[in-house]
Write a protein that holds these residues in place. Structure first.
Motif, PDB file in Angstrom:
ATOM      1  N   PHE A   1      99.910 101.662   2.905  1.00 15.49           N
ATOM      2  CA  PHE A   1      99.821 100.242   2.526  1.00 15.49           C
ATOM      3  C   PHE A   1      99.409  99.383   3.725  1.00 15.49           C
ATOM      4  N   LYS A   2     100.002  99.653   4.877  1.00 13.43           N
ATOM      5  CA  LYS A   2      99.654  98.893   6.085  1.00 13.43           C
ATOM      6  C   LYS A   2      98.178  99.049   6.436  1.00 13.43           C
ATOM      7  N   LYS A   3      97.683 100.259   6.336  1.00 18.97           N
ATOM      8  CA  LYS A   3      96.281 100.507   6.689  1.00 18.97           C
ATOM      9  C   LYS A   3      95.339  99.866   5.676  1.00 18.97           C
ATOM     10  N   VAL A   4      95.672  99.971   4.399  1.00 14.41           N
ATOM     11  CA  VAL A   4      94.821  99.394   3.365  1.00 14.41           C
ATOM     12  C   VAL A   4      94.797  97.866   3.489  1.00 14.41           C
ATOM     13  N   SER A   5      95.952  97.255   3.702  1.00 17.68           N
ATOM     14  CA  SER A   5      96.052  95.795   3.764  1.00 17.68           C
ATOM     15  C   SER A   5      95.658  95.233   5.123  1.00 17.68           C
ATOM     16  N   GLU A   6      95.673  96.102   6.152  1.00 21.20           N
ATOM     17  CA  GLU A   6      95.405  95.687   7.537  1.00 21.20           C
ATOM     18  C   GLU A   6      96.421  94.638   7.998  1.00 21.20           C
ATOM     19  N   LEU A   7      97.681  94.830   7.580  1.00 23.57           N
ATOM     20  CA  LEU A   7      98.773  93.974   8.015  1.00 23.57           C
ATOM     21  C   LEU A   7      99.547  94.647   9.150  1.00 23.57           C
ATOM     22  N   LEU A   8     100.416  93.868   9.769  1.00 24.46           N
ATOM     23  CA  LEU A   8     101.215  94.343  10.891  1.00 24.46           C
ATOM     24  C   LEU A   8     102.697  94.306  10.539  1.00 24.46           C
ATOM     25  N   ASP A   9     103.485  95.047  11.324  1.00 26.71           N
ATOM     26  CA  ASP A   9     104.929  95.122  11.126  1.00 26.71           C
ATOM     27  C   ASP A   9     105.608  94.750  12.441  1.00 26.71           C
ATOM     28  N   ALA A  10     106.293  93.609  12.467  1.00 28.77           N
ATOM     29  CA  ALA A  10     106.925  93.121  13.693  1.00 28.77           C
ATOM     30  C   ALA A  10     108.089  93.992  14.136  1.00 28.77           C
ATOM     31  N   ARG A  11     108.592  94.858  13.264  1.00 30.69           N
ATOM     32  CA  ARG A  11     109.697  95.731  13.670  1.00 30.69           C
ATOM     33  C   ARG A  11     109.250  96.791  14.667  1.00 30.69           C
ATOM     34  N   ILE A  12     107.985  97.165  14.620  1.00 28.21           N
ATOM     35  CA  ILE A  12     107.511  98.220  15.519  1.00 28.21           C
ATOM     36  C   ILE A  12     107.670  97.755  16.965  1.00 28.21           C
ATOM     37  N   GLY A  13     108.457  98.511  17.717  1.00 24.90           N
ATOM     38  CA  GLY A  13     108.756  98.168  19.098  1.00 24.90           C
ATOM     39  C   GLY A  13     109.967  97.268  19.257  1.00 24.90           C
ATOM     40  N   ARG A  14     110.574  96.850  18.136  1.00 20.21           N
ATOM     41  CA  ARG A  14     111.724  95.941  18.215  1.00 20.21           C
ATOM     42  C   ARG A  14     112.983  96.517  17.583  1.00 20.21           C
ATOM     43  N   GLY A  15     112.863  97.393  16.614  1.00 22.38           N
ATOM     44  CA  GLY A  15     114.045  97.960  15.969  1.00 22.38           C
ATOM     45  C   GLY A  15     113.822  98.187  14.492  1.00 22.38           C
ATOM     46  N   MET A  16     114.762  98.889  13.883  1.00 26.05           N
ATOM     47  CA  MET A  16     114.619  99.245  12.471  1.00 26.05           C
ATOM     48  C   MET A  16     115.018  98.117  11.537  1.00 26.05           C
ATOM     49  N   PHE A  17     115.999  97.293  11.933  1.00 21.13           N
ATOM     50  CA  PHE A  17     116.521  96.234  11.068  1.00 21.13           C
ATOM     51  C   PHE A  17     116.931  96.837   9.721  1.00 21.13           C
ATOM     52  N   ASN A  18     117.836  97.785   9.775  1.00 19.70           N
ATOM     53  CA  ASN A  18     118.300  98.482   8.573  1.00 19.70           C
ATOM     54  C   ASN A  18     119.067  97.521   7.669  1.00 19.70           C
ATOM     55  N   THR A  19     118.538  97.246   6.503  1.00 17.29           N
ATOM     56  CA  THR A  19     119.154  96.275   5.592  1.00 17.29           C
ATOM     57  C   THR A  19     119.955  96.911   4.463  1.00 17.29           C
ATOM     58  N   PHE A  20     119.823  98.224   4.284  1.00 15.21           N
ATOM     59  CA  PHE A  20     120.520  98.915   3.190  1.00 15.21           C
ATOM     60  C   PHE A  20     121.066 100.232   3.753  1.00 15.21           C
ATOM     61  N   HIS A  21     122.276 100.631   3.484  1.00 10.21           N
ATOM     62  CA  HIS A  21     123.266 100.073   2.596  1.00 10.21           C
ATOM     63  C   HIS A  21     124.269  99.281   3.426  1.00 10.21           C
ATOM     64  N   ALA A  22     124.578  98.057   2.998  1.00 14.06           N
ATOM     65  CA  ALA A  22     125.431  97.181   3.788  1.00 14.06           C
ATOM     66  C   ALA A  22     126.848  97.708   3.942  1.00 14.06           C
TER      67      ALA A  22
END
Length: 353
Positions: free
Chosen positions: A257-278
Motif C-alpha cells: 500500500f505504501k509503495k502504490v500510494s507513495e505515502l510515508l510512515d512517520a513511525r519508521i525510525g521513531r517507534g512502533m506506537f503499538n495501539t492494540f491490545h490496550a
C-alpha cells in the motif's frame, strides 16, 4: 519425549515460516502481527535449549540454528520501527502556523462507554481532526459536546462495529462516504481546507481484519487499502490516510500500500506506537495508522492514554511543507507490484460479493 520437546522449541520457527506462505486466510495472515512476540519466543527457545538441550545432539543444533535464523529475520522486520532505523519523515520544530495540522484517531470500542476519557484527550490536545471508529449512535450522542469546537462533521453511526465519526475544526469539501469493497464497511474521503487556504485530501479507513469472527481472509482489507493507494497515486494528490487499518506496519500488504500510494510512515525510525491490545501488554502491535504524503513533516506523534477501549488513541501533528517534499525518499511500486495490487483488489472484491 525429546522429539516432542524439540517440536515445542521449534514453534516460533514454524510460525515464522508459515507467514511466508502466499495465503490470505486468517490463520496465516494473523502471523504477520506478532513479530515481536515471535522473536521473544525464539530467544526463550534458545535459552531453554542451552539449559535443557534436547537429544540427540543434531536435534539440539537444529533448534539452535533455526531459532537464530528466525530471530534475525524477525528483528530485521521490526528494526525499521525502532530508533535504530533512519527516520523516514523529517522532523519539524518550527512554530505552528496556518500550515500546521493535527489529528487524533481512536477506535473507541462500541461497548465501551467511557466517553469522558476521550473528550478529555480532545480538550487537552485540541486536534484539528478527530476520528472515532466503532462509534455507534450512543457515541454520537455522547460526543455532541464537541460540536461547538468542531463545526464540520461526518457521522456514520453503525451497530456493526464499523461506525465512524469525523470531527473537524477546518472546512471539509467534496466529502464522500464510500463503501469501497464491502457494502456495510464505510470509509470517508474528503478535501480538507487548511488555515492557509490550501487543500489536502484525507482518507479515513477501518477495513475488516482477517479473523475467525470477521473475515476468513485478508483479501477485503487488502483490497480497500490498495484501492485507496491507487486513487492517491492516480490523482497525484497530497493526502493523509488514517484509521484502524487492522494490519501491522511491517506486513506485505501495508508495505505494498505504501509503495502504490507513495505515502510515508512517520513511525519508521521513531517507534512502533503499538495501539492494540490496550489491556494485554504482551499482545500489542500497531493497528492504528497515519500515512502522509512527502509534503508533510512530523512535529509530534504519540500514543495516548487508555480510554477503556481495546485500542489506545493515536495523535500526530504535521507541518505542510510542499517546497521541501524532495527531501524525502519515497518508495514507489514497480510494474510487477502494481499488477499484484490489481490482483489483490480483484480478489477482495470477488470475496466480498
Amino acid at each position: 519425549m525429546s522429539y516432542f520437546y524439540a517440536l515445542m522449541l521449534l514453534v516460533p520457527v514454524l510460525a515464522t515460516c508459515l507467514a511466508f506462505l502466499p495465503c490470505s486466510h486468517w490463520t496465516i495472515r494473523s502471523l504477520d502481527f506478532p513479530r515481536v512476540q515471535i522473536a521473544v519466543l525464539c530467544v526463550l527457545a534458545l535459552i531453554m535449549t542451552a539449559v535443557y538441550p534436547p537429544s540427540p545432539v543434531w536435534l539440539a543444533w537444529l533448534v539452535v540454528i533455526t531459532n537464530v535464523i528466525a530471530v534475525i529475520y524477525q528483528a530485521c522486520k521490526i528494526r525499521p520501527y525502532t530508533r535504530l532505523a533512519h527516520k523516514e519523515v523529517l522532523s519539524n520544530q518550527d512554530a505552528d502556523d496556518d500550515r500546521t495540522i493535527s489529528l487524533l484517531s481512536s477506535n473507541v470500542l462500541t461497548p465501551n462507554h467511557n466517553s469522558q476519557a476521550l473528550i478529555e484527550l480532545v480538550h487537552r490536545y485540541k486536534p484539528d481532526l478527530v476520528l472515532t471508529l466503532e462509534s455507534d449512535q450512543w457515541w454520537q450522542d455522547a460526543l455532541e459536546c464537541l460540536h461547538a469546537d468542531y463545526p464540520h462533521r461526518v457521522a456514520i453511526p453503525l451497530d456493526n462495529l464499523y461506525g465512524m465519526h469525523l470531527f473537524s475544526r477546518l472546512p471539509l469539501e467534496e466529502t464522500e462516504v464510500l463503501y469501497r469493497v464491502e457494502r456495510d464497511i464505510p470509509s470517508i474521503c474528503s478535501q480538507l481546507v487548511l488555515r492557509s487556504g490550501e487543500r489536502i485530501r484525507i482518507y479515513c479507513l477501518h477495513p475488516t481484519p482477517p479473523s475467525p469472527t470477521e473475515s476468513d481472509t485478508s483479501a477485503p482489507r487488502d483490497a480497500e487499502l490498495l484501492l485507496v493507494g491507487k486513487q492517491i497515486r492516480e490523482r497525484d494528490e497530497t493526502a493523509l490516510v488514517f484509521g484502524d487499518l487492522n494490519d501491522v506496519a511491517w506486513s506485505h500488504s501495508t508495505r505494498l500500500f505504501k509503495k502504490v500510494s507513495e505515502l510515508l510512515d512517520a513511525r519508521i525510525g521513531r517507534g512502533m506506537f503499538n495501539t492494540f491490545h490496550a489491556h494485554y501488554r504482551f499482545l500489542r502491535w500497531p493497528l492504528d495508522h497515519i500515512f502522509q504524503s512527502p509534503e508533510f513533516q512530523i512535529k509530534q506523534m504519540a500514543k495516548l492514554s487508555d480510554i477503556g477501549s481495546d485500542h489506545f488513541p493515536i495523535y500526530a501533528k504535521f507541518q505542510y511543507c510542499p517546497a521541501e517534499e524532495h527531501k524525502h525518499e519515497v518508495e514507489t511500486a514497480d510494474t510487477e507490484e502494481m499488477s499484484q495490487a490489481d490482483e489483490k483488489i480483484a480478489e477482495g472484491r470477488e470475496e466480498a460479493n
